[in-house]
Scaffold this motif. Sequence first.
Motif, short mmCIF file in Angstrom:
data_model
loop_
_atom_site.label_atom_id
_atom_site.label_comp_id
_atom_site.label_asym_id
_atom_site.label_seq_id
_atom_site.Cartn_x
_atom_site.Cartn_y
_atom_site.Cartn_z
N SER A 199 34.08 39.99 31.32
CA SER A 199 34.84 40.92 32.17
C SER A 199 35.02 40.26 33.53
CB SER A 199 34.10 42.25 32.35
OG SER A 199 33.01 42.07 33.22
N GLY A 200 35.89 40.82 34.33
CA GLY A 200 36.14 40.27 35.65
C GLY A 200 34.87 40.23 36.49
N SER A 201 34.14 41.33 36.49
CA SER A 201 32.92 41.39 37.29
C SER A 201 31.94 40.29 36.88
CB SER A 201 32.23 42.75 37.12
OG SER A 201 33.08 43.79 37.53
N VAL A 202 31.83 40.07 35.59
CA VAL A 202 30.91 39.02 35.13
C VAL A 202 31.40 37.64 35.58
CG1 VAL A 202 29.93 37.88 33.10
CG2 VAL A 202 29.97 40.38 33.22
N GLY A 243 38.00 44.05 50.71
CA GLY A 243 38.14 43.41 49.41
C GLY A 243 37.54 44.22 48.28
N TYR A 244 37.83 43.80 47.06
CA TYR A 244 37.20 44.38 45.87
C TYR A 244 36.94 43.25 44.89
CZ TYR A 244 36.27 46.85 41.58
OH TYR A 244 35.68 47.27 40.43
N HIS A 245 35.71 43.13 44.41
CA HIS A 245 35.39 42.04 43.49
C HIS A 245 34.67 42.51 42.22
CE1 HIS A 245 36.86 39.06 46.30
NE2 HIS A 245 36.24 39.71 47.26
N GLY A 246 34.58 43.81 42.01
CA GLY A 246 33.97 44.31 40.78
C GLY A 246 32.83 45.27 41.06
N HIS A 292 38.36 31.78 44.89
CA HIS A 292 39.51 32.67 44.86
C HIS A 292 39.32 33.66 43.71
CE1 HIS A 292 42.78 30.10 47.08
NE2 HIS A 292 41.75 30.39 47.85
N ASP A 293 39.32 34.92 44.02
CA ASP A 293 39.28 35.96 42.99
C ASP A 293 40.72 36.36 42.70
OD1 ASP A 293 39.15 38.22 41.47
OD2 ASP A 293 37.57 39.20 42.65
N GLU A 294 41.27 35.79 41.62
CA GLU A 294 42.66 36.11 41.23
C GLU A 294 42.67 36.98 39.97
OE1 GLU A 294 45.98 34.54 42.17
OE2 GLU A 294 45.36 32.89 43.49
N ILE A 295 41.62 37.76 39.82
CA ILE A 295 41.53 38.63 38.64
C ILE A 295 42.71 39.61 38.61
CG2 ILE A 295 40.14 40.48 37.59
CD1 ILE A 295 37.66 38.84 38.65
N ALA A 296 43.09 40.12 39.79
CA ALA A 296 44.23 41.04 39.86
C ALA A 296 45.55 40.29 40.05
CB ALA A 296 44.03 42.03 41.00
N THR A 297 45.52 39.21 40.84
CA THR A 297 46.78 38.59 41.29
C THR A 297 47.26 37.47 40.40
OG1 THR A 297 45.40 37.21 42.72
CG2 THR A 297 46.44 39.13 43.74
N GLY A 314 41.10 37.19 35.10
CA GLY A 314 40.73 38.24 34.14
C GLY A 314 41.93 39.13 33.89
N LYS A 315 41.71 40.41 33.95
CA LYS A 315 42.75 41.44 33.78
C LYS A 315 43.89 41.07 32.83
CE LYS A 315 41.80 44.81 37.24
NZ LYS A 315 40.90 44.51 38.35
N ALA A 316 44.96 40.42 33.30
CA ALA A 316 46.12 40.17 32.43
C ALA A 316 45.87 39.05 31.41
CB ALA A 316 47.34 39.84 33.28
C1 LIG Z 1 39.42 44.39 38.54
C2 LIG Z 1 38.90 43.36 39.45
C3 LIG Z 1 37.61 42.82 39.29
C4 LIG Z 1 36.64 43.32 38.24
O1 LIG Z 1 37.09 43.12 36.93
P1 LIG Z 1 36.45 43.99 35.73
O2 LIG Z 1 37.08 43.41 34.51
O3 LIG Z 1 36.83 45.42 36.00
O4 LIG Z 1 34.98 43.79 35.78
C5 LIG Z 1 37.20 41.83 40.16
N1 LIG Z 1 38.03 41.37 41.13
C6 LIG Z 1 39.26 41.87 41.32
C7 LIG Z 1 40.13 41.31 42.40
C8 LIG Z 1 39.74 42.89 40.49
O5 LIG Z 1 40.96 43.40 40.70
#
Ligand SMILES: *Cc1c(COP(=O)(O)O)cnc(C)c1O
Length: 438
Positions: free
Chosen positions: A119-122, A151-154, A256-261, A285-287
């Motif tokens: 998952s993204g958080s992991v 910010g948001y990182h999980g 760089h946390d590009e999980i969303a972007t 992650g995500k997409a």
């Molecule tokens: C959603 C998100 C996470 C966490 O991902 P999960 O799959 O929900 O654990 C981390 N960083 C960013 C920028 C996110 O948008």
Amino acid sequence: MDDLDPDALLAYDREHVWHPYSSALAPTDAYLVESAEGVRLRLRAPDGGAHEVVDAMSSWWCAVHGYRVPELDAAARDQLGRMSHVMFGGLTHEPAVGLVRRLLALAPAGLEHVFLADSGSVSVEVAMKAALQFHLADGRPRTRFFTVRGGYHGDTFSPMSVTDPVGGMHALFRGVLPEHVFAPRPPAGIDRADDDPELVAWERTTRDLFAQNASEVAAVIVEPVLQGAGGMHVYAPRVLDVLHELAREHGALVIHDEIATGFHRTGPRWAGDRAARTPDILCVGKALTGGYLTLAAMLCTREVAEGVSRGEAGGLMHGPTFMGNPLACAVANANLDLLAARDTEAEVARVERGLASGLAPAASLASVAEVRTLGAVGVVQLREPVRVAEVTAAAVRRGVWLRPFRDLVYTMPPFVTSDADLALLTAGLVGAVADVHG
Ligand SMILES: *Cc1c(COP(=O)(O)O)cnc(C)c1O
């Protein structure tokens, strides 16, 4: 067990099923999804009404091709016929190797090693762990992270510790969460000139703060250009330049946390491409699986990988049970092939035009503070907190699925949303805001 009718399912759900950030004492009513296809969900509302709605959320920003995508369905079915899962300790398989090859071909040059996470958080946990192990191996342990507010990182503990202190509820978990270093939130707006006074002031404060903590900072962690769940806040690429310069000056890494972007959500493949800076570590992650299955990845440079591996532990100390899940990897591969086969950048530019023109009328509503778009992201910020249940219901009546938060009614639609559906979606969003907030 599966004999409950829709009303009974919803009643049982209310009694026993946790939903995100929800109360067991006062659960919010969930909508029952009966099926999904293309960009549409078929819902049963809590009052029993049936609705077909255009999905404005891409299922939390993941389902970039919509639902029941023939290529992704086929990839999953094909992989099911071989194996759904095998352990990743001591074993490997083509879907995982294929995915790592694809990711490295897409990633900024210099990233060469990939850790698959579930998952993204992991993936953020693993990135932070890698940064700590990297410095430990040098015999110069560093234990803090540097980031910006907002910010948001999980939601697991390490990502939460670098998420905005207010949004991340640091007060709630005081004493448990490690305390990291937070610079102010960068000033809003992507187009600020380098000598913009607010940006210059932000830079001065940030440089001072970094200098005070420099010897302790293992890494900077940041969402490039768009802070997502922390408030849909857009800032200038110059901010990334400053953070990279500070990290280099003081021997810290950059994550760089590009999980969303990632994968074109904001336009370019990586939001960080706007600053032409290669991070030492990248989280995606995500997409990644087109919204089909949970999968994420941490990518890093050879220098980081070698540093981590030189240390006393002898390797990166992480290994989830479902690491490299073949089914998820196979779908991710089909998803990345589909993104490459389509002109995704042009598709996102088209979505951006549809969002910008469709959301513009919201700016004249009394309740609206600001309307902004960036790539396939459209945001209507209110002057007050959103009445979430009411706005959601109003949008459903208008044929649109939304999930607002705080003062934000926003959309991150599938990239394949047609112009006609974008018009329906934006009209529904603006109409729902007008219905409830005026
Ligand atoms: C959603 C998100 C996470 C966490 O991902 P999960 O799959 O929900 O654990 C981390 N960083 C960013 C920028 C996110 O948008």
